[in-house]
Design an enzyme around this catalytic site. Structure first.
Site, PDB file in Angstrom:
ATOM      1  N   THR A 147       0.865  -1.188   0.000  1.00 52.33           N
ATOM      2  CA  THR A 147       0.000   0.000   0.000  1.00 52.33           C
ATOM      3  C   THR A 147       0.900   1.236   0.000  1.00 52.33           C
ATOM      4  O   THR A 147       1.380   1.646  -1.042  1.00 52.33           O
ATOM      5  CB  THR A 147      -0.975  -0.018   1.197  1.00 52.33           C
ATOM      6  OG1 THR A 147      -0.253  -0.266   2.410  1.00 52.33           O
ATOM      7  CG2 THR A 147      -2.038  -1.082   1.006  1.00 52.33           C
ATOM      8  N   LYS A 173       4.061  -6.862   3.943  1.00 48.96           N
ATOM      9  CA  LYS A 173       3.775  -5.472   3.660  1.00 48.96           C
ATOM     10  C   LYS A 173       3.466  -4.788   4.979  1.00 48.96           C
ATOM     11  O   LYS A 173       2.971  -5.408   5.921  1.00 48.96           O
ATOM     12  CB  LYS A 173       2.624  -5.302   2.670  1.00 48.96           C
ATOM     13  CG  LYS A 173       1.250  -5.766   3.126  1.00 48.96           C
ATOM     14  CD  LYS A 173       0.435  -4.834   4.023  1.00 48.96           C
ATOM     15  CE  LYS A 173       0.331  -3.431   3.441  1.00 48.96           C
ATOM     16  NZ  LYS A 173      -0.462  -2.571   4.414  1.00 48.96           N
ATOM     17  N   THR A 184      -1.172  -3.260  11.549  1.00 45.13           N
ATOM     18  CA  THR A 184      -1.239  -3.172  10.098  1.00 45.13           C
ATOM     19  C   THR A 184      -0.063  -3.760   9.406  1.00 45.13           C
ATOM     20  O   THR A 184       0.936  -3.130   9.214  1.00 45.13           O
ATOM     21  CB  THR A 184      -1.359  -1.751   9.615  1.00 45.13           C
ATOM     22  OG1 THR A 184      -2.697  -1.416   9.776  1.00 45.13           O
ATOM     23  CG2 THR A 184      -1.096  -1.581   8.169  1.00 45.13           C
ATOM     24  N   GLU A 270       5.923   4.773   7.487  1.00 44.28           N
ATOM     25  CA  GLU A 270       5.541   5.911   6.643  1.00 44.28           C
ATOM     26  C   GLU A 270       6.348   7.159   7.009  1.00 44.28           C
ATOM     27  O   GLU A 270       6.330   7.617   8.151  1.00 44.28           O
ATOM     28  CB  GLU A 270       4.050   6.181   6.788  1.00 44.28           C
ATOM     29  CG  GLU A 270       3.211   5.100   6.117  1.00 44.28           C
ATOM     30  CD  GLU A 270       1.720   5.251   6.356  1.00 44.28           C
ATOM     31  OE1 GLU A 270       0.957   4.674   5.563  1.00 44.28           O
ATOM     32  OE2 GLU A 270       1.321   5.930   7.313  1.00 44.28           O
ATOM     33  N   ASN A 392      -0.463  10.642   5.917  1.00 49.34           N
ATOM     34  CA  ASN A 392      -1.715  10.241   6.542  1.00 49.34           C
ATOM     35  C   ASN A 392      -2.782  11.324   6.509  1.00 49.34           C
ATOM     36  O   ASN A 392      -3.973  11.025   6.623  1.00 49.34           O
ATOM     37  CB  ASN A 392      -1.453   9.759   7.967  1.00 49.34           C
ATOM     38  CG  ASN A 392      -0.865   8.372   7.969  1.00 49.34           C
ATOM     39  OD1 ASN A 392      -1.563   7.394   7.788  1.00 49.34           O
ATOM     40  ND2 ASN A 392       0.457   8.289   8.120  1.00 49.34           N
ATOM     41  N   THR A 397      -7.473  10.826   0.064  1.00 51.17           N
ATOM     42  CA  THR A 397      -7.670  11.688  -1.100  1.00 51.17           C
ATOM     43  C   THR A 397      -6.506  11.625  -2.078  1.00 51.17           C
ATOM     44  O   THR A 397      -6.629  12.090  -3.199  1.00 51.17           O
ATOM     45  CB  THR A 397      -7.884  13.142  -0.662  1.00 51.17           C
ATOM     46  OG1 THR A 397      -6.787  13.543   0.192  1.00 51.17           O
ATOM     47  CG2 THR A 397      -9.183  13.268   0.096  1.00 51.17           C
TER      48      THR A 397
END
Length: 397
Positions: A147, A173, A184, A270, A392, A397
């Site tokens: 992702t 992942k 996650t 991230e 995040n 969007t």
């Protein structure tokens, strides 16, 4: 045991493929792993009370004697989607089974991506139709499960067990919403060893507690995450028993695969620029050591200090204190890299330039000695950066 180059399909009898079905704009977004032989299977799952439809379907599949395939999509979590979500996960399972010539309950299902949107089944069908059973490209599967990850995460190891050469491969992942008990992340492990199902489950759970459950990026536990292991016995060796010497080799292989995947996930958090490893030594027991290590690496204040190359060890001792109030606060040692900053809870003078050299590296090791016992715990995480907020804030969007 040695590490070798390879893919999730490197163990004998395994195949894999990935495909772009349109769930994501560009990257591959659906893939499968297929074993030509029925495989013993084990799994661990998110502890979030809200569990995605694929987890419900996979738990049901694991109740059967064996599995032969895993079908995975990214770009859509199929979580919080009600009865339709379960029906769609079952339909995804059935379509993969039919394409592979298997029964539905021999196929596990996993999804990852945005929560709260129904799976577009026309795209899922297109993706499954595009996957190859035995002529696929295994590395495409590595790509299809990603992702917000910036890179694929894979490892393959090889060892001799009971006179046979056994191969084990892992792929994972995970980048954000990482705070397992499970959280996650998706991880899939294949091996051509022969292992009895209950023993495989016990071993997976034991090693998960020391590896995947010891990583954190942001403290959020997800709705979708799982680790699945398939052992198809294609290496030809005897079935591994708990009381034979081969079992320890299996433990060593699985530990290396899972620990390295865990570190890769933490390092690819991230927006991350640094991997943080925390080692807590001489604790009263292993659970205390692991939990203190995880609290330190999960502290937003510690994470931001590491991002800014700030040797603010006060944030570390603070995290130790709220992780376990029963420790003796007067005999704690802390080192950042090779430099002691606290000995017997007394501040130490250190050379600022040497500390700066340590803190600008892409891996920072924090060591804590509690002087209370013999237990050791490890945890891994990453720094907290401006980029994490940007990713995040714009994820949907």
């Amino acid at each position: 045991m040695k590490k070798i180059n390879g893919t999730i399909a490197s163990p004998k009898g395994f195949y894999a493929d990935g495909f772009h079905s349109g769930l994501k704009r560009k990257r591959k977004d659906i893939g499968w792993i297929y074993s030509e032989f029925p495989a013993s299977a084990a799994g661990v799952f998110t502890t979030n009370a809200v569990q995605a439809a694929p987890i419900q379907v996979t738990k049901s599949a694991l109740a059967s004697d064996s599995l032969q395939a895993i079908i995975v999509n990214s770009g859509n979590a199929n979580a919080c989607t009600g009865k339709n979500g379960v029906l769609h996960a079952q339909e995804m399972q059935q379509m993969a089974a039919e394409k592979l010539g298997l029964s539905a309950n021999s196929v596990a299902v996993a999804s990852t991506g945005i929560i709260g949107q129904e799976l577009p089944m026309n795209k899922i069908k297109k993706g499954i139709f595009g996957l190859e059973k035995t002529a696929g490209v295994p590395s495409y599967f590595h790509e299809a499960i990603l992702t917000t990850d910036t890179r694929t995460k894979e490892i393959v190891v090889e060892a001799e067990i009971n006179g046979a050469i056994v191969t084990m491969a892992g792929v994972a992942k995970g980048s954000g919403m990482i705070h397992p008990n499970m959280a996650t992340m998706l991880a899939f492990i294949t091996t051509d060893a022969a292992v009895e199902k209950e023993l495989l489950q016990q071993t997976l759970k034991m090693i998960t507690d020391k590896t995947f459950n010891q990583i954190t990026v942001d403290g959020d536990t997800s709705t979708n995450d799982m680790v699945l292991v398939l052992a198809n016995g294609a290496s030809g060796g005897a079935v591994i028993q708990k009381d034979d010497s081969g079992y320890q080799v299996l433990i060593d292989m699985l530990s290396q695969v899972m620990e390295e995947l865990a570190k890769m996930i933490a390092q690819d958090g991230e927006g991350a620029t640094k991997l943080i490893e925390v080692k807590v030594a001489h604790a009263k027991d292993q659970l205390t050591a692991r939990m203190i290590a995880k609290k330190i690496v999960g502290s937003s204040l510690v994470k931001t200090a590491m991002f800014g190359a700030d040797p603010n060890w006060g944030r570390i001792i603070c995290a130790i204190g709220y992780a376990n109030p029963s420790i003796d606060p007067d005999k704690v040692d802390i080192s950042i890299g090779s430099l002691p900053v606290l000995l017997n809870s007394q501040p130490q003078v250190f050379e600022e330039m040497k500390m700066r050299e340590i803190l600008v590296q892409d891996k920072i090791v924090i060591t804590v000695d509690l002087h209370e016992g013999t237990a050791v715990g490890l945890a891994w995480g990453c720094d907290l950066t401006y980029k994490y907020v940007e990713i995040n804030a714009l994820y949907h969007t």
